[in-house]
Design an enzyme around this catalytic site. Structure first.
Site, short mmCIF file in Angstrom:
data_model
loop_
_atom_site.label_atom_id
_atom_site.label_comp_id
_atom_site.label_asym_id
_atom_site.label_seq_id
_atom_site.Cartn_x
_atom_site.Cartn_y
_atom_site.Cartn_z
N LYS A 60 6.69 3.49 34.45
CA LYS A 60 6.86 2.06 34.70
C LYS A 60 8.17 1.82 35.45
O LYS A 60 8.33 2.30 36.54
CB LYS A 60 6.77 1.29 33.39
CG LYS A 60 5.60 1.74 32.49
CD LYS A 60 4.24 1.49 33.11
CE LYS A 60 3.09 2.14 32.36
NZ LYS A 60 3.00 1.84 30.93
N ARG A 104 7.89 25.50 31.90
CA ARG A 104 7.28 24.67 30.85
C ARG A 104 8.36 24.20 29.87
O ARG A 104 8.28 23.13 29.29
CB ARG A 104 6.17 25.41 30.10
CG ARG A 104 5.72 24.68 28.83
CD ARG A 104 4.30 24.98 28.38
NE ARG A 104 3.94 26.38 28.39
CZ ARG A 104 4.35 27.30 27.50
NH1 ARG A 104 5.15 26.95 26.51
NH2 ARG A 104 3.97 28.55 27.61
N TYR A 115 1.61 -0.93 22.38
CA TYR A 115 0.85 -0.57 23.59
C TYR A 115 -0.53 -0.02 23.19
O TYR A 115 -0.64 0.66 22.16
CB TYR A 115 1.67 0.49 24.34
CG TYR A 115 0.97 1.08 25.53
CD1 TYR A 115 0.86 0.36 26.72
CD2 TYR A 115 0.44 2.35 25.48
CE1 TYR A 115 0.22 0.91 27.82
CE2 TYR A 115 -0.20 2.90 26.58
CZ TYR A 115 -0.31 2.17 27.74
OH TYR A 115 -0.93 2.71 28.82
N ASP A 131 10.07 1.95 21.36
CA ASP A 131 9.54 2.06 22.72
C ASP A 131 10.21 0.97 23.55
O ASP A 131 9.96 -0.21 23.36
CB ASP A 131 8.01 1.88 22.69
CG ASP A 131 7.37 2.03 24.07
OD1 ASP A 131 8.06 1.82 25.09
OD2 ASP A 131 6.16 2.34 24.13
C1 LIG Z 1 2.50 2.45 29.86
C2 LIG Z 1 3.11 2.40 28.53
C3 LIG Z 1 3.07 3.51 27.68
C4 LIG Z 1 2.34 4.79 28.04
O1 LIG Z 1 2.90 5.42 29.16
P1 LIG Z 1 2.05 6.40 30.11
O2 LIG Z 1 3.10 6.90 31.06
O3 LIG Z 1 0.97 5.59 30.75
O4 LIG Z 1 1.49 7.47 29.25
C5 LIG Z 1 3.68 3.41 26.45
N1 LIG Z 1 4.30 2.27 26.04
C6 LIG Z 1 4.35 1.19 26.85
C7 LIG Z 1 5.05 -0.03 26.36
C8 LIG Z 1 3.76 1.21 28.10
O5 LIG Z 1 3.81 0.12 28.87
#
Ligand SMILES: *Cc1c(COP(=O)(O)O)cnc(C)c1O
Length: 399
Positions: free
Chosen positions: A216, A65, A118, A191
């Site tokens: 992504k 963990r 997001y 982000d």
């Molecule tokens: C998909 C996404 C997230 C969240 O990610 P998860 O892996 O689905 O929790 C956060 N910020 C952006 C810009 C995203 O495209």
């Protein structure tokens, strides 16, 4: 690191040699715990393995963990790709975001962000943070001067940014905002999911912390979820301690898949960039498309800022079709290549409407206030041939 990561970095960085039994690929370590020959040694490792750290080695592992060998190799590679001192990982991108916000923000703290984050992040700002007494100030993403005024107006702990934004690809001047935020004594968190470290490195633009949804582009194959936080060892360690206790740990098998995905990151992102460019130009010239949102287009209001801070413009674009939800449905149902699905940044094209994917967590009123219309379509181009994507879109738009 001042230059962006290249394919040699993607393939080789952080991959130790020799590996376990001289394997030529980082193994998946599924062990829950790690055994030591004596009680004294186990205790030493459990207390932070100071001797190893003094030798310049990484602390050894106790319990997965907290840390795990496969996960650590991946974190080291990610740190190198973002030019960061340190990186820690999470089970999802949202876990990276929530653990970071909850680590640095306490009741009564003010955080300035934008309205077009997001969908999941927007929910944190609109609901979860206020419930804990944290005071978010969300500014219209297109009014950067107002963002600057809000940063200067009252004491604040953090500025939280996303650029390009989801789904309308708005661009913020990360360098300018970071400068003002630091004058105000605030941490800057960005982000960077949409750009990937190949197209943009926010730490080099002055940000303190960079977040990724590894789900992504980093994994890139639509078969693993994860999140990262990159920055100084001091800041990243703070969040690591939140995560190891709260438990949103990246699993070793997913870490292996993301590590494998990262090896082709530059190849993939270059293809995503050129495909999105070709599709954006095609859509912009199509009479049934009212508006295309893609930062490389000279018609994009912040094209000059994007050009300055990005090395490529990414594989995401969105557009307004001429018509309502009925026309959008007809178009989407006729497409053969892009999958009608949530998510983005995979080798295959994905298409959806923000109201059914990225902003599905928002209420109709919230979407309306964000100017996310029912005829807005979001496309994540894959690494298909651009001519095939364009031909498919063209046939789906025909009368
Ligand atoms: C998909 C996404 C997230 C969240 O990610 P998860 O892996 O689905 O929790 C956060 N910020 C952006 C810009 C995203 O495209």
């Amino acid at each position: 690191m001042s230059s962006p990561p290249n394919s040699t970095n993607c393939v080789h960085d952080a991959e130790e040699r020799p590996q376990f039994e001289n394997a030529n690929i980082t193994p998946i370590s599924l062990a829950v715990s790690y055994a030591y020959p004596t009680y004294e040694e186990l205790k030493r490792v459990s207390l932070g393995d100071k001797e190893a750290v003094e030798r310049g080695a990484d602390p050894r592992h106790v319990y997965s963990r907290n840390t795990n060998p496969t996960v650590r190799t991946l974190e080291k590679k990610m740190a190198m790709l973002e030019g960061a001192e340190a990186c820690t990982s999470f089970s999802t991108g949202m876990a990276a975001i929530s653990n970071t916000l909850y680590t640095f923000l306490d009741s009564g703290d003010r955080v300035v962000s934008i309205r077009h984050t997001y969908g999941g992040t927007a929910q944190l700002f609109l609901n979860n943070l206020p419930r804990r007494g944290i005071l978010p100030c969300l500014v219209d993403t297109e009014d950067e001067d107002e963002l600057i005024r809000q940063i200067r107006s009252e004491p604040l702990k953090m500025v939280y940014l996303e650029s390009p934004t989801n789904p309308t690809l708005k661009i913020l001047d990360i360098e300018r905002i970071s400068h003002v935020a630091h004058e105000a004594g605030a941490l800057v968190v960005v982000d960077n999911t949409f750009a990937s470290p190949i197209n943009q490195n926010p730490l080099q633009l002055g940000a303190d912390l960079v977040i990724h949804s590894a789900t992504k582009y980093l994994n890139g194959h639509g078969d693993a979820m994860g999140g990262f936080l990159c920055g100084s060892a001091e800041l990243v360690n703070h969040v690591f301690h939140t995560r190891e206790i709260e438990g949103a740990t990246l699993q070793a098998f997913d870490a292996y898949l993301i590590l494998r995905g990262l090896k082709t990151l530059k190849l993939r992102v270059e293809k995503h960039n050129s495909n999105a460019q070709a599709v954006a130009e095609f859509l912009e010239s199509h009479p049934k498309v009212k508006q295309v949102y893609y930062p490389s287009l000279p018609t994009h209001p912040r094209h000059e800022v994007a050009k300055r801070q990005m090395k490529g413009y990414g594989g995401m674009l969105s557009f307004e079709l001429d018509g309502g939800e009925e026309e959008v449905a007809r178009f989407l149902n006729r497409l053969k290549l892009p999958a009608l699905a949530a998510s983005l940044g995979a080798i295959h094209a994905l298409i959806s409407t923000p109201c059914s994917s990225s902003h599905v967590e928002c209420s109709v009123e919230e979407r309306k206030s964000l100017n996310i219309s029912e005829s807005l379509v979001r496309l994540s181009v894959g690494i298909e041939e651009s001519a095939d994507l364009i031909a498919d879109i063209d046939q789906a738009l025909k009368d």
